[in-house]
Design a protein around this motif. Sequence first.
Motif, PDB file in Angstrom:
ATOM      1  N   VAL A 131      -8.551   3.292   1.566  1.00  0.00           N
ATOM      2  CA  VAL A 131      -9.053   2.218   2.438  1.00  0.00           C
ATOM      3  C   VAL A 131      -8.826   2.511   3.921  1.00  0.00           C
ATOM      4  O   VAL A 131      -9.281   1.763   4.777  1.00  0.00           O
ATOM      5  CB  VAL A 131      -8.404   0.868   2.076  1.00  0.00           C
ATOM      6  CG1 VAL A 131      -8.765   0.453   0.655  1.00  0.00           C
ATOM      7  CG2 VAL A 131      -6.889   0.906   2.273  1.00  0.00           C
ATOM      8  N   PRO A 151      -3.764   0.185  -2.679  1.00  0.00           N
ATOM      9  CA  PRO A 151      -4.467   0.707  -1.500  1.00  0.00           C
ATOM     10  C   PRO A 151      -3.783   1.950  -0.937  1.00  0.00           C
ATOM     11  O   PRO A 151      -2.554   1.986  -0.816  1.00  0.00           O
ATOM     12  CB  PRO A 151      -4.405  -0.455  -0.502  1.00  0.00           C
ATOM     13  CG  PRO A 151      -4.230  -1.672  -1.351  1.00  0.00           C
ATOM     14  CD  PRO A 151      -3.392  -1.243  -2.506  1.00  0.00           C
ATOM     15  N   GLY A 201       0.841  -1.188   0.000  1.00  0.00           N
ATOM     16  CA  GLY A 201       0.000   0.000   0.000  1.00  0.00           C
ATOM     17  C   GLY A 201       0.873   1.233   0.000  1.00  0.00           C
ATOM     18  O   GLY A 201       2.103   1.151   0.107  1.00  0.00           O
ATOM     19  N   GLN A 211      -9.420   3.340  -3.916  1.00  0.00           N
ATOM     20  CA  GLN A 211      -8.120   3.033  -3.318  1.00  0.00           C
ATOM     21  C   GLN A 211      -8.007   3.522  -1.873  1.00  0.00           C
ATOM     22  O   GLN A 211      -7.136   3.060  -1.127  1.00  0.00           O
ATOM     23  CB  GLN A 211      -6.994   3.679  -4.148  1.00  0.00           C
ATOM     24  CG  GLN A 211      -6.823   3.098  -5.531  1.00  0.00           C
ATOM     25  CD  GLN A 211      -7.678   3.800  -6.568  1.00  0.00           C
ATOM     26  OE1 GLN A 211      -8.656   4.477  -6.249  1.00  0.00           O
ATOM     27  NE2 GLN A 211      -7.315   3.639  -7.833  1.00  0.00           N
TER      28      GLN A 211
END
Length: 292
Positions: free
Chosen positions: A159, A129, A99, A157
């Motif tokens: 999150v 993410p 991420g 994206q």
Amino acid sequence: MEFRGAITALVTPFRNGEVDEEAFRAFIEWQIEQGIHGLVPCGTTGESATLSHEEHKRVVRICVDQVKGRVPVLAGAGSNNTREAIEITKDAKDAKADGALLITPYYNKPTQAGLIAHFKAIGERVDIPFIVYNVPGRTSVNLLPETLAVMKKQIPQVVGIKEATGDLNQVSRVIEFCGEDFMVLSGDDPTGLPTMAIGGRGIISVVSNFAPAKMAAMCDAALAGDLTKAKALHYELSPLYRAAFIETNPVPAKTALEMMGRFPLEVRLPMVPLQPQNREKLKTALAAAGLV
């Protein structure tokens, strides 16, 4: 990918002005051995503001390569220049980070609409993410919970958030507006336990640079609902929370690691070594915790 528990905002070791890859790899290995739940290379604590783009990319790749999938890697990738943030986030994805940690634009002081547009532009170009990083003390902009709820709906994206306002009312509103599936991580060591107690997933920590096992144990207890154990560990860690910010981060954390024999102290200007009296206070706190 879930980001939870104790996640270390890694310092970046330097030697003679250059990134010390050998020390960095050994440090990452020690963090994993100590039970840490995740790692952030190239965050504020990693002195990202003074890394060149090539150094930034290299540090992320070293981290991902050393970790080899054992814990999640959340790569620092933000910028106050949206085009630059897109480039750095693309590179985080290319490096196979799990991420990207994306700070709100600093210095520019965008409006809430500008914040949405910034993250939307990155999301349109990179599918990885995002954990948004809200730290008004460094950026002069506060990403409001209402704005974050809009971003969650409009930008797949997005999150989670690293929430570093130190305001538990704001943390509570984020969880209320964004739902319990949204990954809320404390961005301040002292508010890690309170954040988890109201529904957060963990903490992106500075103190876990030099006390990873105890920070991981505190998060494990909190997330398992054992608040008695979590509180005991929180209060054991509290003197270290204060010591870690006796001067500007990451100087105290790097000094602690030097005192523990991990690697020599080297920071980049405008960071400078601790004042002598603060160095002694830090050493006293580390000794009381049994770390030196």
